[in-house]
Design a protein around this motif. Structure first.
Motif, PDB file in Angstrom:
ATOM      1  N   LYS A  28       0.831  -1.175  -0.035  1.00  0.00           N
ATOM      2  CA  LYS A  28      -0.078  -0.075  -0.007  1.00  0.00           C
ATOM      3  C   LYS A  28       0.688   1.319   0.257  1.00  0.00           C
ATOM      4  CE  LYS A  28      -4.136  -1.932   2.211  1.00  0.00           C
ATOM      5  NZ  LYS A  28      -4.812  -2.026   3.766  1.00  0.00           N
ATOM      6  N   ALA A  29       2.100   0.935   0.487  1.00  0.00           N
ATOM      7  CA  ALA A  29       2.744   2.406   0.680  1.00  0.00           C
ATOM      8  C   ALA A  29       3.555   2.563  -0.830  1.00  0.00           C
ATOM      9  CB  ALA A  29       4.002   2.307   1.627  1.00  0.00           C
ATOM     10  N   LYS A  30       3.430   1.663  -1.972  1.00  0.00           N
ATOM     11  CA  LYS A  30       4.026   2.018  -2.961  1.00  0.00           C
ATOM     12  C   LYS A  30       2.844   2.002  -4.298  1.00  0.00           C
ATOM     13  CE  LYS A  30       8.505   0.208  -1.308  1.00  0.00           C
ATOM     14  NZ  LYS A  30       9.064   1.574  -1.277  1.00  0.00           N
ATOM     15  N   GLY A  31       3.370   1.998  -5.408  1.00  0.00           N
ATOM     16  CA  GLY A  31       2.359   1.592  -6.394  1.00  0.00           C
ATOM     17  C   GLY A  31       3.139   0.745  -7.714  1.00  0.00           C
ATOM     18  N   GLY A  32       2.042   0.492  -8.494  1.00  0.00           N
ATOM     19  CA  GLY A  32       2.668  -0.344  -9.636  1.00  0.00           C
ATOM     20  C   GLY A  32       3.416  -1.717  -9.616  1.00  0.00           C
ATOM     21  N   LEU A  33       4.267  -1.638 -10.316  1.00  0.00           N
ATOM     22  CA  LEU A  33       5.243  -2.837 -10.204  1.00  0.00           C
ATOM     23  C   LEU A  33       6.255  -3.012  -8.824  1.00  0.00           C
ATOM     24  CD1 LEU A  33       6.917  -3.145 -13.910  1.00  0.00           C
ATOM     25  CD2 LEU A  33       4.978  -4.585 -12.850  1.00  0.00           C
ATOM     26  N   GLU A  34       6.594  -1.829  -8.506  1.00  0.00           N
ATOM     27  CA  GLU A  34       7.131  -1.506  -7.288  1.00  0.00           C
ATOM     28  C   GLU A  34       6.379  -2.149  -5.935  1.00  0.00           C
ATOM     29  OE1 GLU A  34       9.921   1.965  -4.892  1.00  0.00           O
ATOM     30  OE2 GLU A  34       8.584   2.211  -6.342  1.00  0.00           O
ATOM     31  N   ALA A  35       5.092  -1.885  -5.818  1.00  0.00           N
ATOM     32  CA  ALA A  35       4.434  -2.632  -4.950  1.00  0.00           C
ATOM     33  C   ALA A  35       4.347  -3.819  -4.941  1.00  0.00           C
ATOM     34  CB  ALA A  35       2.684  -2.087  -4.963  1.00  0.00           C
ATOM     35  N   GLN A  36       4.326  -4.591  -6.227  1.00  0.00           N
ATOM     36  CA  GLN A  36       4.307  -6.135  -6.162  1.00  0.00           C
ATOM     37  C   GLN A  36       5.909  -6.595  -5.712  1.00  0.00           C
ATOM     38  OE1 GLN A  36       1.504  -7.802  -6.926  1.00  0.00           O
ATOM     39  NE2 GLN A  36       0.727  -5.691  -6.862  1.00  0.00           N
ATOM     40  N   GLN A  37       6.797  -6.009  -6.157  1.00  0.00           N
ATOM     41  CA  GLN A  37       8.004  -6.281  -5.742  1.00  0.00           C
ATOM     42  C   GLN A  37       8.298  -6.118  -4.151  1.00  0.00           C
ATOM     43  OE1 GLN A  37      10.820  -3.670  -8.007  1.00  0.00           O
ATOM     44  NE2 GLN A  37       9.806  -4.739  -9.947  1.00  0.00           N
ATOM     45  N   SER A  38       7.831  -5.160  -3.694  1.00  0.00           N
ATOM     46  CA  SER A  38       8.001  -4.821  -2.319  1.00  0.00           C
ATOM     47  C   SER A  38       7.193  -5.910  -1.145  1.00  0.00           C
ATOM     48  CB  SER A  38       7.604  -3.393  -1.893  1.00  0.00           C
ATOM     49  OG  SER A  38       7.487  -3.362  -0.189  1.00  0.00           O
ATOM     50  N   MET A  39       5.725  -6.134  -1.782  1.00  0.00           N
ATOM     51  CA  MET A  39       5.060  -7.157  -1.250  1.00  0.00           C
ATOM     52  C   MET A  39       5.563  -8.490  -1.118  1.00  0.00           C
ATOM     53  SD  MET A  39       1.290  -6.317  -2.427  1.00  0.00           S
ATOM     54  CE  MET A  39       0.621  -7.545  -1.641  1.00  0.00           C
ATOM     55  N   LEU A  40       6.302  -8.983  -2.214  1.00  0.00           N
ATOM     56  CA  LEU A  40       7.099 -10.190  -2.377  1.00  0.00           C
ATOM     57  C   LEU A  40       8.364 -10.401  -1.366  1.00  0.00           C
ATOM     58  CD1 LEU A  40       7.523 -13.151  -3.441  1.00  0.00           C
ATOM     59  CD2 LEU A  40       8.781 -12.134  -5.432  1.00  0.00           C
ATOM     60  N   GLN A  41       9.130  -9.161  -1.643  1.00  0.00           N
ATOM     61  CA  GLN A  41      10.375  -9.123  -0.685  1.00  0.00           C
ATOM     62  C   GLN A  41      10.049  -9.128   0.699  1.00  0.00           C
ATOM     63  OE1 GLN A  41      13.195  -6.135  -1.713  1.00  0.00           O
ATOM     64  NE2 GLN A  41      14.561  -6.443  -0.116  1.00  0.00           N
TER      65      GLN A  41
END
Length: 331
Positions: A28-41
């Motif tokens: 939720k703190a990010k958007g787009g592809l960066e959000a998906q990457q942050s969630m996985l990490q």
């Protein structure tokens, strides 16, 4: 004590919930592809780190520097060390797999559209959850082991230790209380019917432990169950001297002949340490079985009731231990 600071081990459900809820907040703190990457990490790191921490919190049972043989035998009597080590190994495997899943999927979330990235991230989440669920039984067993071991009272296997043995009611606990500050100090172990008596005293600035083990060394080996027998094996690593207390008056409720048989079996098992036969209740000589006096072959006599020669027995035990502290410069 080596087990007292072990942290609570999460269940698979608790760890998955923690990882995915934190991942959702990170997304939720990010958007787009960066959000998906942050969630996985975030999810992969939480799972991998928590599982690794479960394992590294435990001492390494393979090395005596981590676990003294006394505590190894004690732990094995209570929780089955081989099963525990296998469970820890499986959990470490799951920790590594979580990192591998992150490394496999993270590149897929970089050069693609958001919908495809979300699809890959969900696939990774499903695999992460599956890995954690595979070790749920191991996590449960590790936490049970932690609960069984962490509250064991501390007995320091590095301190010179005198173990008092003999049938019930021969005066063991009274002796321990008399010569130490042990009054009311007991150590509860799962394999004893009553708390182990534990006290300390000092001689020449050296601290000695003195231990009474009701439920273990107060009956013949044939009457001990498997766990109790292993607990006695642990005490073999602890004892620097054994005092086998005898009641020649047999007022304890056990015939002198039976007491001597127990003494002989203890001496056979603890052949690596000095074993002294102590005849208590000398103030009751009027009811001794004189025909067995020669067979008694006591090293020392005393009366805990009157205090007669109690200090003599304690000094003899200290001399038998023959403890020499290791000086710092000896390495």
């Amino acid at each position: 004590m080596i087990f007292e600071d072990l942290p609570t081990t999460p269940t698979s459900e608790e760890l998955i919930d923690k990882a995915f809820s934190r991942a959702a907040r990170a997304g939720k703190a990010k958007g787009g592809l960066e959000a998906q990457q942050s969630m996985l990490q975030t999810a992969a790191n939480i799972i991998s780190d928590n599982l690794e921490n479960v394992v590294t919190a435990w001492p390494d049972f393979e090395y005596e520097d981590d676990v003294h043989p006394f505590y190894y035998e004690l732990a094995d009597a209570i929780v089955d060390v081989d099963k525990l080590r296998q469970s820890l190994s499986e959990v470490m495997w799951a920790s590594r797999k979580a990192r591998e899943i992150h490394e496999e999927y993270q590149p897929k979330l970089r050069k693609t559209d958001v919908d495809t990235a979300r699809k890959h991230r969900k696939q990774a989440f499903a695999r992460l959850a599956d890995i954690v669920e595979q070790v749920d039984d191991e996590l449960i067993y590790i936490n049970k082991s932690r609960n069984d071991l962490r509250d064991l009272p501390e007995i320091n296997p590095d301190e010179p230790t005198i173990v008092v043995a003999g049938y019930p009611n021969v005066g063991k606990s009274s002796f321990v209380n008399d010569v130490t500050n042990a009054r009311g100090e007991t150590a509860s172990y799962p394999f004893t019917t009553r708390g182990i008596g534990l006290g300390h005293f000092e001689r020449d600035h050296i601290r000695y432990q003195i231990v009474d083990t009701p439920g273990l060394l107060d009956r013949p080996p044939a009457e001990r169950n498997e766990i109790e027998s292993q607990a006695v094996s642990a005490i073999e690593h602890l004892a620097d001297c054994m005092l086998v207390m005898i009641d020649p008056s047999a007022e304890c409720g056990y015939p002198l002949a039976s007491q001597l048989e127990l003494r002989d079996s203890i001496a056979a098992q603890f052949e690596e340490v000095p074993v002294l036969t102590i005849a208590n209740k000398v103030d009751r000589k009027d009811v001794w079985d004189e025909s067995l006096t020669d067979e008694l072959d006591a090293d020392y006599t005393m009366s805990v009731e009157t205090g007669e020669d109690v200090e003599t027995v304690l000094e003899a035990a200290v001399e038998a231990v023959d403890y020499e502290p290791k000086l710092p410069f000896e390495g």
